[in-house]
Design an enzyme around this catalytic site. Sequence first.
Site, PDB file in Angstrom:
ATOM      1  N   SER A 125       0.729  -1.340  -0.131  1.00 22.83           N
ATOM      2  CA  SER A 125      -0.125  -0.153   0.108  1.00 22.83           C
ATOM      3  C   SER A 125       0.942   1.211  -0.008  1.00 22.83           C
ATOM      4  O   SER A 125       0.314   2.169   0.063  1.00 22.83           O
ATOM      5  CB  SER A 125      -0.883   0.184   1.108  1.00 22.83           C
ATOM      6  OG  SER A 125      -0.220  -0.131   2.593  1.00 22.83           O
ATOM      7  N   LEU A 132       6.364   3.467  -2.520  1.00 21.92           N
ATOM      8  CA  LEU A 132       7.540   2.680  -3.369  1.00 21.92           C
ATOM      9  C   LEU A 132       6.784   1.554  -4.243  1.00 21.92           C
ATOM     10  O   LEU A 132       7.115   1.365  -5.474  1.00 21.92           O
ATOM     11  CB  LEU A 132       8.523   2.009  -2.496  1.00 21.92           C
ATOM     12  CG  LEU A 132       9.620   1.317  -3.150  1.00 21.92           C
ATOM     13  CD1 LEU A 132      10.337   2.070  -4.330  1.00 21.92           C
ATOM     14  CD2 LEU A 132      10.460   0.612  -2.004  1.00 21.92           C
ATOM     15  N   HIS A 187      18.734   0.937  -7.343  1.00 21.30           N
ATOM     16  CA  HIS A 187      18.296   1.103  -8.717  1.00 21.30           C
ATOM     17  C   HIS A 187      19.210   1.723  -9.487  1.00 21.30           C
ATOM     18  O   HIS A 187      18.955   1.410 -10.651  1.00 21.30           O
ATOM     19  CB  HIS A 187      16.791   1.518  -8.670  1.00 21.30           C
ATOM     20  CG  HIS A 187      16.818   3.197  -8.323  1.00 21.30           C
ATOM     21  ND1 HIS A 187      16.855   3.632  -7.084  1.00 21.30           N
ATOM     22  CD2 HIS A 187      16.974   4.200  -9.177  1.00 21.30           C
ATOM     23  CE1 HIS A 187      16.998   4.990  -7.180  1.00 21.30           C
ATOM     24  NE2 HIS A 187      17.157   5.386  -8.288  1.00 21.30           N
ATOM     25  N   HIS A 245      24.525   5.467  -3.652  1.00 28.77           N
ATOM     26  CA  HIS A 245      24.367   5.410  -5.174  1.00 28.77           C
ATOM     27  C   HIS A 245      25.726   5.419  -5.998  1.00 28.77           C
ATOM     28  O   HIS A 245      26.158   5.172  -6.811  1.00 28.77           O
ATOM     29  CB  HIS A 245      23.765   6.477  -5.645  1.00 28.77           C
ATOM     30  CG  HIS A 245      22.053   6.051  -5.310  1.00 28.77           C
ATOM     31  ND1 HIS A 245      21.771   4.649  -5.389  1.00 28.77           N
ATOM     32  CD2 HIS A 245      20.981   6.942  -4.978  1.00 28.77           C
ATOM     33  CE1 HIS A 245      20.094   4.827  -4.921  1.00 28.77           C
ATOM     34  NE2 HIS A 245      19.765   6.079  -4.841  1.00 28.77           N
ATOM     35  N   LYS A 286      34.474  14.860 -25.194  1.00 29.77           N
ATOM     36  CA  LYS A 286      34.420  16.242 -25.534  1.00 29.77           C
ATOM     37  C   LYS A 286      35.881  16.397 -26.077  1.00 29.77           C
ATOM     38  O   LYS A 286      36.797  16.034 -25.494  1.00 29.77           O
ATOM     39  CB  LYS A 286      34.213  17.144 -24.136  1.00 29.77           C
ATOM     40  CG  LYS A 286      34.095  18.667 -24.488  1.00 29.77           C
ATOM     41  CD  LYS A 286      33.867  19.380 -23.298  1.00 29.77           C
ATOM     42  CE  LYS A 286      35.120  19.423 -22.488  1.00 29.77           C
ATOM     43  NZ  LYS A 286      34.878  20.111 -21.185  1.00 29.77           N
TER      44      LYS A 286
END
Length: 495
Positions: free
Chosen positions: A42, A45, A216, A278, A384
Amino acid sequence: MASGGWVMEKRSTIKNDLFTDKEDSDSSLASGSLSIIVLGASGDLAKKKTFPALFNLYRQGFLPPSEVHIFGYARSKMTDDELKDRIRGYLSPSKNATPEVSKDVSNFLDLVKYVSGSYDSDEGFQLLDKEIYKYEYEMNRQEGMSRRLFYLALPPSVYPSVCRMIKLNCMNKSDNGGWTRIVVEKPFGKDLESAEQLSSQIGELFNESQIYRIDHYLGKELVQNMLVMRFANRFFLPLWNRDNIDNVQIVFREDFGTEGRGGYFDQYGIIRDIIQNHLLQVLQAVNPIKDEEVVLGQYEGYKDDPMVPQTSNTPTFATVILRIHNERWEGVPFILKAGKALNSRKAEIRVQFKDVPGDIFKCKKQGRNEFVMRLQPSEAIYMKLTVKQPGLEMSTVQSELDLSYKQRYQGVVIPEAYERLILDTIRGDQQHFVRRDELKAAWEIFTPLLHRIDRGSLKSLPYKAGTRGPAEADALLEKAGYTQTHGYIWVPPSL
């Protein structure tokens, strides 16, 4: 590949056994019942990420209805239909609601069943086990394996109790083999001690091969491409070292603040929330972080959130320099930079090369060569470099060799990170998940710094929302050797 265009092929279900445990190598490809249980069904996420990822896998044929059933579990009292109504709008945006998609949504929701119960008592999990077994009995009248995947879309505080209930009441019961696997979401603790405690509590119940710590970002397309780019291209082999690379910058910028999540964010801060979770994947031989190579910031207005204490020192911005003590990278600063309420939104890895010796074309001031992997938005890989300005004069200008995904791979849908990682979990492929020893190493690097911040030894400097962050951060980058290019901006091509 047809001439003049790209054709999207269905992804192979074959996995690389070099990265998986032998015990999983056969069962991951087995037929038979697959039960996917979303705990915290519920919550936001589950609604925004987990169920949509499962739906997209279903639409692509990776979750065949003849083998898969999906169970939602949470404390909220509601019916199957009420859960389906909650998640329906997240499965497909209304602008994409063609008759075909609407039919797929309805068929997918037919696979979903809801069970209500607490996270720390046997009764609810015993009821969940009965519902799963009913489905497995229906499926396993034909020869096959029973597989159970538990996705914990829950706060880490309940992981130990939930895992204990799963172990006691909900393990796979098939006589034909099969497996039980657990997916846990970040954050994995707040420091080394709490992370190790959490790992020990879960590790007492499940083997490491059964635990999938999901980040993720490890499932993003450009992150997946890093190893290929680095090791499948000859011209990188002689360049990828301290003799040619001056610095590496890993950046995560958001142009919005905490937006109602101030209470949660204040418990963790930008280093725990983003950098440790991360951005840090280079873990071996990292020297201790020096205070003089850290700049912290907090945007003005952060404390206006009623859930944030007025005395909060929690950083919403951080620039941290890591230095790796080995032959290849000695002396090369790895600059980790993350912040909220900045002047742009992007996540990228930027490798800046050293100046060209001699500078015979007098172009040093224009900027250095860089190799950039843009994770979001507008996925791209570009280099670059300096080229001759078209015309009669021998003048130079900065340009790029550009692989922009939207332009190069038109019509190809890039899978969401959660889709890829859930599919990896079903296949038993752990190469894109965080191992316990990796998690420990990351916390060993950052815990001393985090404790100094928590004690107030390091202060967060104020910065205005919508800017680059504290000016001291740019000064630190310059001191570390990063050269900012002025007058050149890479612009992603529009279609």
